[in-house]
Every structure is written in structure tokens, then in C-alpha cells.
Design a protein around this motif. Structure first.
Motif, PDB file in Angstrom:
ATOM      1  N   THR A 249       0.837  -1.213   0.000  1.00  0.00           N
ATOM      2  CA  THR A 249       0.000   0.000   0.000  1.00  0.00           C
ATOM      3  C   THR A 249       0.862   1.249   0.000  1.00  0.00           C
ATOM      4  N   ARG A 250       1.967   1.207   0.744  1.00  0.00           N
ATOM      5  CA  ARG A 250       2.859   2.373   0.788  1.00  0.00           C
ATOM      6  C   ARG A 250       3.438   2.692  -0.579  1.00  0.00           C
ATOM      7  N   GLY A 251       3.621   1.667  -1.414  1.00  0.00           N
ATOM      8  CA  GLY A 251       4.199   1.897  -2.731  1.00  0.00           C
ATOM      9  C   GLY A 251       3.194   1.962  -3.851  1.00  0.00           C
ATOM     10  N   ALA A 252       1.902   1.906  -3.529  1.00  0.00           N
ATOM     11  CA  ALA A 252       0.864   1.876  -4.568  1.00  0.00           C
ATOM     12  C   ALA A 252       0.923   3.124  -5.432  1.00  0.00           C
ATOM     13  N   GLY A 253       0.897   2.924  -6.743  1.00  0.00           N
ATOM     14  CA  GLY A 253       0.867   4.037  -7.683  1.00  0.00           C
ATOM     15  C   GLY A 253       2.204   4.685  -7.948  1.00  0.00           C
ATOM     16  N   ARG A 254       3.253   4.247  -7.287  1.00  0.00           N
ATOM     17  CA  ARG A 254       4.566   4.861  -7.475  1.00  0.00           C
ATOM     18  C   ARG A 254       5.328   4.140  -8.578  1.00  0.00           C
ATOM     19  N   GLN A 255       6.002   4.892  -9.426  1.00  0.00           N
ATOM     20  CA  GLN A 255       6.807   4.310 -10.482  1.00  0.00           C
ATOM     21  C   GLN A 255       8.114   3.735  -9.945  1.00  0.00           C
ATOM     22  N   VAL A 256       8.603   4.318  -8.855  1.00  0.00           N
ATOM     23  CA  VAL A 256       9.857   3.889  -8.250  1.00  0.00           C
ATOM     24  C   VAL A 256       9.605   3.619  -6.781  1.00  0.00           C
ATOM     25  N   ILE A 257      10.072   2.462  -6.282  1.00  0.00           N
ATOM     26  CA  ILE A 257       9.908   2.099  -4.883  1.00  0.00           C
ATOM     27  C   ILE A 257      11.266   1.683  -4.321  1.00  0.00           C
ATOM     28  N   PRO A 258      11.410   1.617  -2.992  1.00  0.00           N
ATOM     29  CA  PRO A 258      12.699   1.213  -2.426  1.00  0.00           C
ATOM     30  C   PRO A 258      13.114  -0.184  -2.878  1.00  0.00           C
ATOM     31  N   GLY A 259      14.412  -0.355  -3.075  1.00  0.00           N
ATOM     32  CA  GLY A 259      14.975  -1.641  -3.465  1.00  0.00           C
ATOM     33  C   GLY A 259      16.188  -1.970  -2.633  1.00  0.00           C
ATOM     34  N   PRO A 260      16.804  -3.115  -2.851  1.00  0.00           N
ATOM     35  CA  PRO A 260      17.948  -3.524  -2.030  1.00  0.00           C
ATOM     36  C   PRO A 260      19.180  -2.657  -2.220  1.00  0.00           C
ATOM     37  N   LEU A 261      19.254  -1.941  -3.354  1.00  0.00           N
ATOM     38  CA  LEU A 261      20.411  -1.083  -3.619  1.00  0.00           C
ATOM     39  C   LEU A 261      20.014   0.364  -3.851  1.00  0.00           C
ATOM     40  N   ALA A 280       8.845 -15.366 -13.270  1.00  0.00           N
ATOM     41  CA  ALA A 280       8.892 -13.939 -12.994  1.00  0.00           C
ATOM     42  C   ALA A 280      10.334 -13.473 -13.030  1.00  0.00           C
ATOM     43  N   VAL A 281      10.538 -12.301 -13.590  1.00  0.00           N
ATOM     44  CA  VAL A 281      11.820 -11.601 -13.507  1.00  0.00           C
ATOM     45  C   VAL A 281      11.508 -10.241 -12.899  1.00  0.00           C
ATOM     46  N   LEU A 282      11.968 -10.031 -11.675  1.00  0.00           N
ATOM     47  CA  LEU A 282      11.580  -8.859 -10.894  1.00  0.00           C
ATOM     48  C   LEU A 282      12.730  -7.862 -10.846  1.00  0.00           C
ATOM     49  N   HIS A 283      12.460  -6.656 -11.321  1.00  0.00           N
ATOM     50  CA  HIS A 283      13.499  -5.633 -11.365  1.00  0.00           C
ATOM     51  C   HIS A 283      13.959  -5.301  -9.955  1.00  0.00           C
ATOM     52  N   MET A 284      15.275  -5.362  -9.728  1.00  0.00           N
ATOM     53  CA  MET A 284      15.864  -5.051  -8.434  1.00  0.00           C
ATOM     54  C   MET A 284      16.642  -3.751  -8.448  1.00  0.00           C
ATOM     55  N   ASP A 285      17.295  -3.448  -9.588  1.00  0.00           N
ATOM     56  CA  ASP A 285      18.160  -2.276  -9.649  1.00  0.00           C
ATOM     57  C   ASP A 285      18.491  -1.995 -11.107  1.00  0.00           C
ATOM     58  N   ASP A 286      18.650  -0.715 -11.458  1.00  0.00           N
ATOM     59  CA  ASP A 286      18.954  -0.371 -12.842  1.00  0.00           C
ATOM     60  C   ASP A 286      20.288  -0.942 -13.304  1.00  0.00           C
ATOM     61  N   ASP A 287      21.259  -1.039 -12.396  1.00  0.00           N
ATOM     62  CA  ASP A 287      22.570  -1.577 -12.757  1.00  0.00           C
ATOM     63  C   ASP A 287      22.665  -3.077 -12.548  1.00  0.00           C
ATOM     64  N   PHE A 288      22.150  -3.567 -11.441  1.00  0.00           N
ATOM     65  CA  PHE A 288      22.380  -4.945 -11.052  1.00  0.00           C
ATOM     66  C   PHE A 288      21.208  -5.868 -11.380  1.00  0.00           C
ATOM     67  N   GLY A 289      20.274  -5.388 -12.168  1.00  0.00           N
ATOM     68  CA  GLY A 289      19.365  -6.276 -12.850  1.00  0.00           C
ATOM     69  C   GLY A 289      18.190  -6.829 -12.076  1.00  0.00           C
ATOM     70  N   TYR A 290      17.916  -8.108 -12.289  1.00  0.00           N
ATOM     71  CA  TYR A 290      16.645  -8.742 -11.957  1.00  0.00           C
ATOM     72  C   TYR A 290      16.841  -9.971 -11.063  1.00  0.00           C
ATOM     73  N   LEU A 291      15.820 -10.220 -10.262  1.00  0.00           N
ATOM     74  CA  LEU A 291      15.670 -11.500  -9.571  1.00  0.00           C
ATOM     75  C   LEU A 291      14.877 -12.423 -10.477  1.00  0.00           C
ATOM     76  N   GLN A 292      15.407 -13.631 -10.747  1.00  0.00           N
ATOM     77  CA  GLN A 292      14.688 -14.609 -11.556  1.00  0.00           C
ATOM     78  C   GLN A 292      14.019 -15.633 -10.643  1.00  0.00           C
ATOM     79  N   LEU A 293      12.782 -15.970 -10.957  1.00  0.00           N
ATOM     80  CA  LEU A 293      12.006 -16.902 -10.141  1.00  0.00           C
ATOM     81  C   LEU A 293      11.187 -17.797 -11.070  1.00  0.00           C
ATOM     82  N   PHE A 294      11.374 -19.104 -10.942  1.00  0.00           N
ATOM     83  CA  PHE A 294      10.637 -20.082 -11.739  1.00  0.00           C
ATOM     84  C   PHE A 294       9.989 -21.094 -10.804  1.00  0.00           C
ATOM     85  N   LEU A 295       8.711 -21.354 -11.009  1.00  0.00           N
ATOM     86  CA  LEU A 295       7.985 -22.368 -10.257  1.00  0.00           C
ATOM     87  C   LEU A 295       7.333 -23.298 -11.274  1.00  0.00           C
TER      88      LEU A 295
END
Length: 323
Positions: A249-261, A280-295
Motif C-alpha cells: 500500500t505504501r508503494g501503490a501508484g509509485r513508479q519507483v519504490i525502495p529496493g535492495p540497492l 517472474a523476472v523482478l526488477h531489483m536495480d537499474d545496474d544490477f538487474g533482476y531477480l529470476q524466479l521459476f515455479l
């Protein structure tokens, strides 16, 4: 039809899958390096960028040595091995056999690995190499009429958010007795679960499906340094889901939200869920890329057995798929 070779660069900087894949028009790995002897000078960086499509950390040093000292072309993989051992700059190690060159290095920020593989090797070892040479998003989803195994099982394979080393490139979890359509319900009801699934479990609502859960996971914006902040998530499912709803909810509607970096951009992520495969490939950082997740469950794995086996190895074993 002439044979070609594969180049694979395992790097968080390149692509949503954390790798860059290209076919090269050479009959063997040795032929590609011999061609570089002729073509790379005087600007090896520019030649490599044109050949491979990416800047590969340290690889130029091989051809810089050729330009400086004009050593003879290697006539065998054994001769190429000696040249690479002496003149290839790597922070880790380089391995050469009759059909491949595999190198482990890092750029002082993240671990990196790259592979030159001939087609004969890829054809011979698909259970190890089918996923490494697969460079496209998404993975194929069809399952046809394959029934799967008698004993249902779901496999979850994921990269680390920031891999500290390629000896632990990710996490692979197997959930016996459950196929993908039942996974959300299993996670809601389970008394114990692997801690790597704590966030996904909390993202599952009381009635909704896995796609909605992965969408919530994509909008996660609470971090403890470089790991998800999971305080309050290890109790009853209702409480864990309440934490997730508060964070998202805190990040709803925001284009940019806090990340690990620093900052995450959820709109750059991709999620696709079908009956027997969620990816799923989830964006983590503009430089350090994505988290990949396969189920995926045994039904999908039966139809795509080499992809399934090589996925488990890519995320659950060594940096080197041939180790």
C-alpha cells in the motif's frame, strides 16, 4: 548446414534472465579464438563488442597479448589452454577442454562467468546446458498431453537478489505432493515452509491465485540492507499477508519504490503464470538487474525435461554447469 558455437555470459548486468546468449559463426571454440588472432587487433574491445554484443570483463586481455607480442595461433585446445592460463585476466579460474572454455571472474562488484560451448557439447549434455543457451524470455509453457509423474512435485528455482559468489548461485526448493495449481493453497495452510518462501507465502491472499501473489512480490518495498525485511512474516498466514498489504500500500501508484540497492522499478518486471509453470523476472536495480524466479511442477518438467534439469542445476549448483 555449418555448425556454430554458443557464447553465454552469466552477468546480472545483461538481460532479464541475468545472462546474455549469442551464437557465433564458427565450427569450433578453437576456430573462434583463432579468428580473433586475425581480426581483434588493433582494438580488441571494439571487436569483442561487435562479435559478442556485450563488454565481457577481462576477455580483451587475450587478444591484447596477441597484438603486443604476436604469439602463434593455437593449433589445439591444449595450446589455447596454455595461452589462456598465462594471458586471460580472470579473478577466478578458467577451464578448457576439447569442446569448451569456461571462465569465472568478478569486477569487484558482482561475480561473473562466461562460457564458449560448441554445438556437439550442447547436443550431448542438454540436461546441463539447455537452460544456459536459452536466451529468450519467457520459457515455453506448453505441456501437451504429458501426464507428469505418479508423485506430484513442484520445484521453485530462484536467483539470489545479489549473488555473493557463484558457488551458491541461487536456491532450489522441491515441494513434494503438490502441483503448481495447489501451491498457493499449500503455502497458506502449511505450518512450516522453507524460509526462502516466506515472502511469497505472505503475498498470497486468502482467495487469490499465484499471479496476484507474484504481482505483490514485485511491488515489495521493505528491505533490511540487501535482503527483504520480513519482520512479522513468520507467524499465521493472515498476519503475514497483513504485513504485505501494508508494505505494498505504501508503494501503490509509485513508479519507483525502495529496493535492495536504492530504487526498484516494478513496471520493468515481467510475470507470466500458466497452469504448470509460473515465471517472474523482478526488477531489483537499474545496474544490477533482476531477480529470476521459476515455479514448475512435474507436468511441465515431463514435457521440458532438459530445461527443467538444467534450471535446477543453474540455480542450485555451481557457477559451472559442467562441473
Amino acid at each position: 548446414m555449418s555448425r556454430m558455437i554458443w557464447f553465454v555470459y552469466r552477468s546480472p548486468y545483461h538481460g532479464v534472465l541475468g545472462k546474455h546468449v549469442r551464437e557465433l559463426p564458427d565450427a569450433s571454440v578453437l576456430d573462434w579464438f583463432r579468428r580473433g588472432w586475425d581480426e581483434a587487433a588493433p582494438d580488441s574491445n571494439a571487436w569483442l563488442q561487435a562479435e559478442l554484443g556485450v563488454d565481457v570483463y577481462g576477455l580483451h586481455t587475450v587478444f591484447d597479448e596477441v597484438d603486443k607480442r604476436s604469439p602463434p595461433k593455437p593449433e589445439s585446445m591444449a595450446e589455447l589452454r596454455e595461452h589462456l592460463k598465462k594471458h586471460l585476466y580472470v579473478e577466478g579460474r578458467v577451464m578448457v577442454d576439447d569442446h569448451s572454455v569456461r571462465a569465472l571472474t568478478d569486477d569487484d562488484e558482482v561475480p561473473l562467468a562466461y562460457f564458449f560451448l560448441d554445438h556437439a557439447l550442447v547436443d550431448e549434455r542438454p540436461a546441463r546446458l539447455a537452460y544456459p543457451v536459452h536466451g529468450r524470455w519467457p520459457l515455453p509453457t506448453h505441456t501437451g498431453t504429458t501426464a507428469g509423474h505418479d508423485d506430484p512435485v513442484t520445484t521453485i528455482a530462484m536467483s539470489q537478489i545479489l549473488a555473493a559468489d557463484w558457488d551458491t548461485p541461487g536456491t532450489v526448493i522441491r515441494v513434494p505432493g503438490v502441483r503448481l495449481p495447489e501451491l498457493a493453497g499449500w503455502l497458506r495452510a502449511a505450518d512450516t515452509w522453507p524460509e526462502e518462501l516466506t515472502l511469497l507465502r505472505g503475498c498470497i491472499g486468502p482467495d487469490d491465485d499465484l499471479a496476484a501473489a507474484l504481482d505483490r512480490m514485485n511491488r515489495w518495498g521493505a528491505w533490511d540492507d540487501e535482503a527483504p525485511d520480513l519482520r512479522g512474516m513468520d507467524g499465521p498466514h493472515e498476519d503475514a499477508h497483513g504485513v504485505v498489504r501494508s508494505v505494498t500500500t505504501r508503494g501503490a501508484g509509485r513508479q519507483v519504490i525502495p529496493g535492495p540497492l536504492g530504487q526498484r522499478r516494478p513496471a520493468l518486471s515481467r510475470v507470466e503464470v500458466t497452469e504448470h509453470l509460473a515465471q517472474a523476472v523482478l526488477h531489483m536495480d537499474d545496474d544490477f538487474g533482476y531477480l529470476q524466479l521459476f515455479l514448475f511442477d512435474d507436468v511441465w518438467a515431463s514435457e521440458h525435461r532438459y530445461l527443467a534439469k538444467s534450471l535446477r542445476r543453474w540455480f542450485g549448483r555451481s557457477w559451472d554447469p559442467l562441473k
